[in-house]
Structures are given as structure tokens and as C-alpha cells.
Design a protein around this motif. Structure first.
Motif, short mmCIF file in Angstrom:
data_model
loop_
_atom_site.label_atom_id
_atom_site.label_comp_id
_atom_site.label_asym_id
_atom_site.label_seq_id
_atom_site.Cartn_x
_atom_site.Cartn_y
_atom_site.Cartn_z
N ASN A 64 9.07 5.31 -8.15
CA ASN A 64 9.16 3.85 -8.29
C ASN A 64 10.44 3.32 -7.66
O ASN A 64 11.00 2.31 -8.07
CB ASN A 64 9.10 3.45 -9.76
CG ASN A 64 10.28 4.00 -10.55
OD1 ASN A 64 11.00 4.88 -10.07
ND2 ASN A 64 10.47 3.49 -11.77
N LYS A 71 3.80 -1.59 -0.18
CA LYS A 71 3.42 -2.99 0.06
C LYS A 71 4.15 -3.86 -0.94
O LYS A 71 4.35 -3.48 -2.09
CB LYS A 71 1.91 -3.18 -0.09
CG LYS A 71 1.08 -2.52 1.00
CD LYS A 71 -0.40 -2.81 0.77
CE LYS A 71 -1.26 -2.18 1.85
NZ LYS A 71 -2.72 -2.44 1.61
N GLN A 72 4.53 -5.05 -0.50
CA GLN A 72 5.22 -5.99 -1.37
C GLN A 72 4.26 -6.82 -2.22
O GLN A 72 4.58 -7.18 -3.36
CB GLN A 72 6.10 -6.93 -0.54
CG GLN A 72 7.28 -6.26 0.12
CD GLN A 72 8.37 -5.87 -0.87
OE1 GLN A 72 8.36 -6.28 -2.03
NE2 GLN A 72 9.31 -5.05 -0.42
N SER A 73 3.09 -7.10 -1.68
CA SER A 73 2.14 -7.93 -2.41
C SER A 73 0.71 -7.40 -2.22
O SER A 73 0.15 -7.49 -1.11
CB SER A 73 2.22 -9.37 -1.92
OG SER A 73 1.34 -10.20 -2.65
N PRO A 74 0.13 -6.84 -3.29
CA PRO A 74 0.77 -6.54 -4.57
C PRO A 74 1.75 -5.37 -4.42
O PRO A 74 1.60 -4.55 -3.51
CB PRO A 74 -0.40 -6.16 -5.47
CG PRO A 74 -1.41 -5.59 -4.52
CD PRO A 74 -1.26 -6.39 -3.25
N LEU A 75 2.73 -5.32 -5.30
CA LEU A 75 3.77 -4.29 -5.20
C LEU A 75 3.17 -2.90 -5.44
O LEU A 75 2.66 -2.61 -6.51
CB LEU A 75 4.88 -4.55 -6.21
CG LEU A 75 6.06 -3.58 -6.17
CD1 LEU A 75 6.77 -3.65 -4.82
CD2 LEU A 75 7.04 -3.88 -7.29
N THR A 76 3.23 -2.06 -4.41
CA THR A 76 2.75 -0.68 -4.53
C THR A 76 3.77 0.25 -3.89
O THR A 76 4.51 -0.15 -2.98
CB THR A 76 1.38 -0.48 -3.84
OG1 THR A 76 1.49 -0.90 -2.47
CG2 THR A 76 0.29 -1.26 -4.53
#
Length: 200
Positions: A64, A71-76
Motif C-alpha cells: 500500500n 491508478k489514481q482513480s479509483p486508487l489501486t
């Protein structure tokens, strides 16, 4: 940066850039610069190998981390499976780059390539297919009559010996990481079940 959990620093993007520039470093460096770069690359590969070989360690240090955002959106975040896949890709990119420069008619490129390979010998190559091609290319250099008695021939013999000393640790593509081993076992089990069902 990883320990500091630096935001907006992507380890994957950094390593993509670093590994893709290896041929350029080989082509434009002095022998001393190539040796120093080899030591730096070795430290990078040691850390990558530690994460690749230990899923628990990867999840603890990278799972984490903002440095492993996918990816920022969604946060992965970069998963262990994805990291193993991209690590294998990096090994392939390195292999291709080194083989290309080793086959170059420019002796300085050959020398720089081998100087770096001597520094990363404890962690690269890993895959049998890569190692075997290296053996063929290095053997051709060491047996080249035009290079008899030269420092280049001695260096090729040295790299060849370093690689052979780690032959027992070479693996097939499906054993590159614990994740690959599990996936291959699962696929084999699935194939066996399908074959048994078809037979019955």
C-alpha cells in the motif's frame, strides 16, 4: 524514497526508464562509468529479486505504498502478480539489450556490456533461455581468433565463468517467481482435470 513513502514517485515508471536506458549507457560510457553503473544496477536488481521471491515481503514493503500506486482513480496499487509479470519483462528487456551490444562490431560496446554483466552476475540472468543465449554469444567472443590474447577475450571468459557458477539457480519461465510456480501448478491441475473429464 520508498521508505519515506514519497508521493508521486512511481517505482515501476522509474525502473521502466532505467532499464530501457541500459543500451544507451553501454553505448556512451567509459569503462569506469560502465563498471559504476553495473554496481548501481546490481543493487536495484537485488532489491527487485527480494520482492519477487517473497510475496510477504512485497506486501509488507510495497503493498500500500504510494510509490506503488497503479491508478489514481479509483486508487489501486501494483499487485504482487503484476509486479512479478513486470519483473519478468524487465529481465527480458535487459537480456535483449545486453545481447544486442555484445553482438555489436564496436568493441567498446562489447566491453562495457561485459563489465556491467560482471557486476550483476549474482542476480542476472535468471531465466534459462536468457542464460543459454548469453553462453553462446560469450563463447563466440572468447573463441574469436581476432581477439586472441586481448583483454576483451579474457573478459568474455570471465563473464562466461560467472554465469556458469550460477547455473543451478537458472529457472524456466514458469518458475520465475513463486507466483509463476503457483499459476503453472494450477494450470497443470486444470488441464489434468479436463483430460480426465474428457476420458470419462
Amino acid at each position: 524514497l520508498i521508505k519515506l513513502r514519497a508521493r508521486h514517485f512511481s517505482v515501476v515508471l522509474f525502473l521502466n526508464a532505467l532499464i530501457s536506458m541500459v543500451p544507451s549507457v553501454i553505448n556512451s560510457s567509459t569503462p569506469n562509468e560502465a563498471s559504476r553503473f553495473g554496481r548501481f544496477l546490481n543493487e536495484i536488481l537485488l532489491q527487485l529479486t527480494a520482492w519477487k521471491d517473497d510475496e510477504a515481503l512485497f506486501k509488507r514493503e510495497c503493498g500500500n505504498s504510494p510509490c506503488f500506486v497503479h491508478k489514481q482513480s479509483p486508487l489501486t496499487y501494483v499487485t504482487y502478480a503484476r509486479f512479478c509479470a513486470v519483473s519478468k519483462h524487465w529481465h527480458s528487456v535487459l537480456h535483449k539489450g545486453f545481447v544486442t551490444t555484445l553482438k555489436s562490431p564496436v568493441r567498446m560496446r562489447q566491453k562495457n556490456s561485459m563489465l556491467i554483466l560482471t557486476k550483476i552476475g549474482e542476480v542476472f540472468p535468471v531465466l534459462k533461455s536468457h542464460a543459454r543465449e548469453f553462453q553462446q554469444v560469450l563463447s563466440a567472443i572468447s573463441k574469436n581468433k581476432d581477439l586472441k590474447g586481448t583483454a576483451l577475450q579474457v573478459l568474455a571468459t570471465r563473464v562466461h565463468a560467472i554465469h556458469l557458477s550460477r547455473k543451478a539457480s537458472w529457472v524456466d519461465t514458469n518458475s520465475f517467481s513463486p507466483y509463476d510456480v503457483r499459476r503453472s501448478a494450477k494450470q497443470a491441475k486444470s488441464s489434468a482435470s479436463s483430460a480426465a473429464s474428457s476420458a470419462s
